[in-house]
Design an enzyme around this catalytic site. Structure first.
Site, short mmCIF file in Angstrom:
data_model
loop_
_atom_site.label_atom_id
_atom_site.label_comp_id
_atom_site.label_asym_id
_atom_site.label_seq_id
_atom_site.Cartn_x
_atom_site.Cartn_y
_atom_site.Cartn_z
CG ASP A 7 -1.62 1.26 1.32
OD1 ASP A 7 -2.62 1.40 0.25
OD2 ASP A 7 -1.75 1.92 2.24
CG ASP A 9 -2.34 7.35 0.17
OD1 ASP A 9 -1.33 8.00 -0.13
OD2 ASP A 9 -3.32 7.38 -0.63
CG ASP A 203 -2.55 2.36 6.25
OD1 ASP A 203 -2.50 2.21 5.06
OD2 ASP A 203 -3.10 3.33 6.71
#
Length: 263
Positions: A7, A9, A203
């Site tokens: 990922d 962001d 996240d």
């Protein structure tokens, strides 16, 4: 050989702030010649713009190593063969991906309403999208993220806009981005490895980790974005699942992976 779907962001950066150990992690992947793909639900940037942004943060990757929800949406529409007229609610990354795949934007009778993040979203845009859906257009959503990490904290994501469109129109979208199996299947295919040999790192439990789990991949949650040391238990409980690894950051992931001897 293990591969990695990573990922952006909240995992490699927050807005214009690099996350500690992100550059070292990419260097580690290159050093060990491990295949990777940066998979982002953010549809606002092109792969070239993502690569440029990362370079400004000290992380050097080729644009070909980036796969966005905008690219996945364009790939999905191409496979559907359901017309080429698109009403877009989104930003430059989505527009460029759709136009590059031959879709015509605008017009009064679109075949699809394709929606991503749109930071100039308005009541007028909401009304127009809903009217097209009421007239039979197929609703395609780049990603379901309701909140996004940024420089100043969390901000509403594409999923928050979709909630308004869905509520007003009564039409549920085809979701492209994580945790949808659509983007996960495309990304795994690009990586060229069996899903069981792929680690999904992110996240967000609800998108990254759920998407990896549904795709049959190994999963690692980093506590540097939506999930943090303070809220991780709440996040896991609300999602109803547990990743294979929970890591303070990407350096901690390397350490745990080395300890498992799974490379």
């Amino acid at each position: 050989m293990k591969g990695f779907l990573i990922d952006l962001d909240g995992t490699l950066y927050r807005g214009h702030e690099p996350i500690p150990h992100a550059a070292a992690f990419i260097h580690w992947l290159k050093q060990h010649q491990l295949p990777y793909l940066l998979v982002t639900n953010n549809s606002s940037r092109t792969p070239e713009q993502v690569a440029e942004h990362l370079l400004e943060l000290g992380i050097e990757i080729p644009a070909a190593a980036v796969y966005t929800s905008a690219q996945a949406a364009a790939q999905y529409l191409t496979e559907q063969r359901g017309g080429n007229r698109v009403h877009m609610v989104g930003e430059a990354g989505l527009r460029i991906a759709l136009e590059a795949s031959g879709f015509a934007l605008g017009g009064t009778t679109p075949d699809y309403v394709v929606q991503g993040i749109d930071r100039s979203f308005s009541y007028e845009k909401l009304t127009e999208a809903v009217r097209h859906l009421k007239h039979g257009a197929t609703y395609v959503l780049t990603n379901p993220d309701r909140m996004l990490p940024s420089d100043g904290g969390l901000m509403p994501g594409a999923g928050s806009l979709a909630a308004a469109i869905t509520s007003a129109s009564g039409v549920e979208p085809v979701v492209i981005g994580k945790p949808s199996p659509i983007i996960m299947a495309y990304a795994i295919e690009r990586l060229g490895l069996p899903a069981a040999d792929v680690w999904v790192i992110g996240d967000n439990v609800h998108t990254d980790i759920r998407g990896g789990r549904l795709a049959g991949c190994r999963t690692a949650l980093v506590l540097t974005g939506v999930a943090t040391a303070d809220n991780v238990q709440e996040q896991l409980a609300s999602a109803g699942l547990t990743p294979d690894l929970i890591c303070d950051d990407l350096q901690h992931f390397i350490e745990q992976l080395n300890g498992m001897g799974s490379l």
